[in-house]
Design a protein around this motif. Structure first.
Motif, PDB file in Angstrom:
ATOM      1  N   LEU A 199       0.907  -1.079  -0.047  1.00  0.00           N
ATOM      2  CA  LEU A 199      -0.047  -0.036   0.038  1.00  0.00           C
ATOM      3  C   LEU A 199       0.797   1.100  -0.009  1.00  0.00           C
ATOM      4  N   VAL A 200       0.400   2.153  -0.777  1.00  0.00           N
ATOM      5  CA  VAL A 200       1.189   3.427  -0.967  1.00  0.00           C
ATOM      6  C   VAL A 200      -0.001   4.417  -1.072  1.00  0.00           C
ATOM      7  N   ASP A 201      -0.171   5.542  -0.116  1.00  0.00           N
ATOM      8  CA  ASP A 201      -0.867   6.506  -0.478  1.00  0.00           C
ATOM      9  C   ASP A 201      -0.530   7.990  -0.200  1.00  0.00           C
ATOM     10  N   GLY A 247       6.418   2.753 -14.099  1.00  0.00           N
ATOM     11  CA  GLY A 247       7.547   2.253 -13.175  1.00  0.00           C
ATOM     12  C   GLY A 247       6.776   1.377 -11.994  1.00  0.00           C
ATOM     13  N   LEU A 248       5.467   0.946 -12.243  1.00  0.00           N
ATOM     14  CA  LEU A 248       4.909   0.080 -11.505  1.00  0.00           C
ATOM     15  C   LEU A 248       4.879  -1.182 -11.979  1.00  0.00           C
ATOM     16  N   VAL A 327       8.626   2.264  -1.846  1.00  0.00           N
ATOM     17  CA  VAL A 327       9.375   3.983  -1.900  1.00  0.00           C
ATOM     18  C   VAL A 327       9.503   4.180  -3.396  1.00  0.00           C
ATOM     19  N   ALA A 328       9.945   3.242  -4.239  1.00  0.00           N
ATOM     20  CA  ALA A 328       9.856   3.376  -5.675  1.00  0.00           C
ATOM     21  C   ALA A 328       8.496   3.586  -6.230  1.00  0.00           C
ATOM     22  N   ALA A 329       7.523   2.951  -5.736  1.00  0.00           N
ATOM     23  CA  ALA A 329       6.049   3.203  -6.147  1.00  0.00           C
ATOM     24  C   ALA A 329       5.511   4.616  -5.764  1.00  0.00           C
ATOM     25  N   LEU A 330       5.638   4.868  -4.623  1.00  0.00           N
ATOM     26  CA  LEU A 330       5.411   6.341  -4.238  1.00  0.00           C
ATOM     27  C   LEU A 330       6.261   7.370  -5.125  1.00  0.00           C
ATOM     28  N   GLY A 355       3.449   0.583   2.732  1.00  0.00           N
ATOM     29  CA  GLY A 355       3.311  -0.693   3.502  1.00  0.00           C
ATOM     30  C   GLY A 355       3.848  -1.791   2.058  1.00  0.00           C
ATOM     31  N   ARG A 356       4.710  -2.701   2.647  1.00  0.00           N
ATOM     32  CA  ARG A 356       5.548  -3.490   1.754  1.00  0.00           C
ATOM     33  C   ARG A 356       4.558  -4.610   1.542  1.00  0.00           C
TER      34      ARG A 356
END
Length: 449
Positions: A199-201, A247-248, A327-330, A355-356
């Motif tokens: 999870l990334v928000d 990048g995702l 971190v890369a996803a954000l 969240g990993r």
């Protein structure tokens, strides 16, 4: 090792009392969100502690760390040479929402058609009852060490989980960790959760004016912030609904798929709606990224005036595939938002939760023990499933206990409606969960290599 039929008889005889215990827990409105009365969370912790004492756990404590909500930790030492198993659940619940959306009051348990309804009935007070039930069923025959850890703030993202682990690392150390906070494949077919999305928000605030201006006097040359933010949000997906953020990453497609008719029924999709994305539905849910707008701040219709809104804010929730670095996803999401700001509007991205994701090994002694226990409990082999949601603390557990085997099991099914109105647990399935965990604890005492 006990005869599964004998254990099944024990579960059947104890289940009415376990159901009553679940109903008592549901009646406690233990919402951990800060806007709610936290005295109820404390009362819930006390109730869980009493259940564990009554289930034969000799060392039961209510603990906090880093300003956390109260967690319950109960321990029973391992016999010589036997492993220790950590049983996880959480006693806090989501806010109930409006009572008018529920057929019966959210904190008054009610049975309909074999399901018990109420906030927390499935997520995750049924998980607590599964652990308590297995301990009662095995009693003095328990051949492993057991630590029960019932968290009090999972529904607000476990913000102090790291601090709790740091303070009580030795207390919670285990060889196998069983997380009872997931789902089964469907009623009658168990599931073992082998992957979880991360999870990334973030919050995206778009500003076009320093202050509101009259829409008649200035409208035309200037578009309002709501329109501009909507245009920005629209760039997040392709025309078919696939996430369009570069990048995702994706994980491999699952081996099972979700029947479309079942998906439409379980999700409550309106008639005629077209599904977003491409490929297997299970992959779209479990192993590919998903991006949602979960909040939007702008003038409400009731309070609107004939002015051009100078700013608007959206909260974006990005579920990332197993194997993706959050971190890369954000960073990828931030880069996309900043590159697509329309009409020169100013965009401010405020980072939120990270969240990993989780990917379990498909085969291990603990996994084999779980598969055989589940097959004996249900009479059919378990299905390896993924979960589109996130349980970020699992990655924290693996970081602190890298040698522990983690099993993610479930008390829910596709119609449980966790977090929503009319949340429920299927009572017949819960009885099977208690049996499966009893069998699992037996088999973990003598794992196959």
């Amino acid at each position: 090792m006990s005869d599964p039929l004998n254990l099944r008889a024990r579960v059947t005889s104890l289940f009415p009392a376990l159901r009553a215990d679940l109903e008592a827990l549901v009646r406690i409105p233990s919402v951990s969100a800060p806007a709610f009365d936290q005295a109820h969370v404390a009362r819930s912790a006390e109730a869980v502690a009493e259940l564990l004492r009554g289930a034969g756990m000799p060392d039961v404590q209510i603990l906090t760390a880093g300003g956390s909500r109260p967690a319950v930790v109960a321990r029973r030492p391992a016999p010589d040479g036997a492993p220790t198993v950590l049983l996880y659940a959480h006693h806090d619940v989501q806010p109930p929402g409006s009572d008018t959306e529920w057929q019966t009051p959210p904190f008054e348990p009610a049975e309909r058609s074999g399901r018990l309804y109420g906030r927390g009935a499935a997520d995750d007070k049924a998980g607590i009852v599964a652990h308590v039930g297995a301990l009662r069923v095995l009693g003095d025959d328990l051949a492993v060490g057991v630590t029960v850890f019932v968290e009090g703030e999972e529904e607000i993202g476990s913000p102090t989980f790291g601090a709790f682990l740091a303070e009580y690392e030795d207390l919670l150390r285990a060889d196998v960790i069983v997380v009872a906070d997931s789902s089964n494949w469907k009623v009658g077919v168990p599931g073992l959760t082998t992957s979880l999305r991360g999870l990334v928000d973030c919050e995206v605030e778009l500003t076009i004016l320093s202050h509101a201006v009259h829409s008649g006097m200035f409208g035309g040359p200037v578009l309002d912030a709501i329109t501009l933010l909507s245009r920005l949000v629209a760039t997040l997906h392709d025309d078919d609904g696939t996430v369009a953020v570069a990048g995702l990453t994706h994980a491999p497609d699952p081996l099972v798929d979700y029947d479309e008719a079942d998906f439409r029924a379980d999700s409550g999709l309106v008639e005629g709606a077209v599904l977003a994305g491409t490929g297997p539905i299970s992959a779209r849910m479990w192993t590919r990224p998903a991006l949602s707008v979960i909040g939007f701040d702008a003038p409400s219709v009731a309070l609107s005036s004939n002015t051009i809104a100078p700013r608007a804010t959206a909260k974006l929730s990005l579920r990332i595939a197993p194997g993706q670095d959050p971190v890369a996803a954000l960073g990828a999401l931030r880069a996309h938002v900043e590159a697509n700001a329309p009409f020169g509007a100013h965009v401010d991205v405020r980072d939120g939760e990270l969240g990993r994701p989780f990917q379990a090994p498909g085969d291990s002694p603990a996994m084999r023990a779980a598969r055989s226990a589940f097959e004996d409990a249900w009479g059919t082999p378990p299905v390896d499933i993924g979960i589109g949601g996130s349980i970020p603390f699992i990655a924290d557990l693996l970081e602190v206990y890298p040698d522990a085997a983690i099993l993610v099991t479930g008390v829910e099914d596709p119609d449980s409606r966790a977090h929503g109105a009319d949340e429920s647990v299927h009572l017949g399935e819960l009885e099977k969960v208690v049996l499966a965990e009893s069998l699992l604890l037996e088999r973990l005492a003598r794992p196959t290599s």
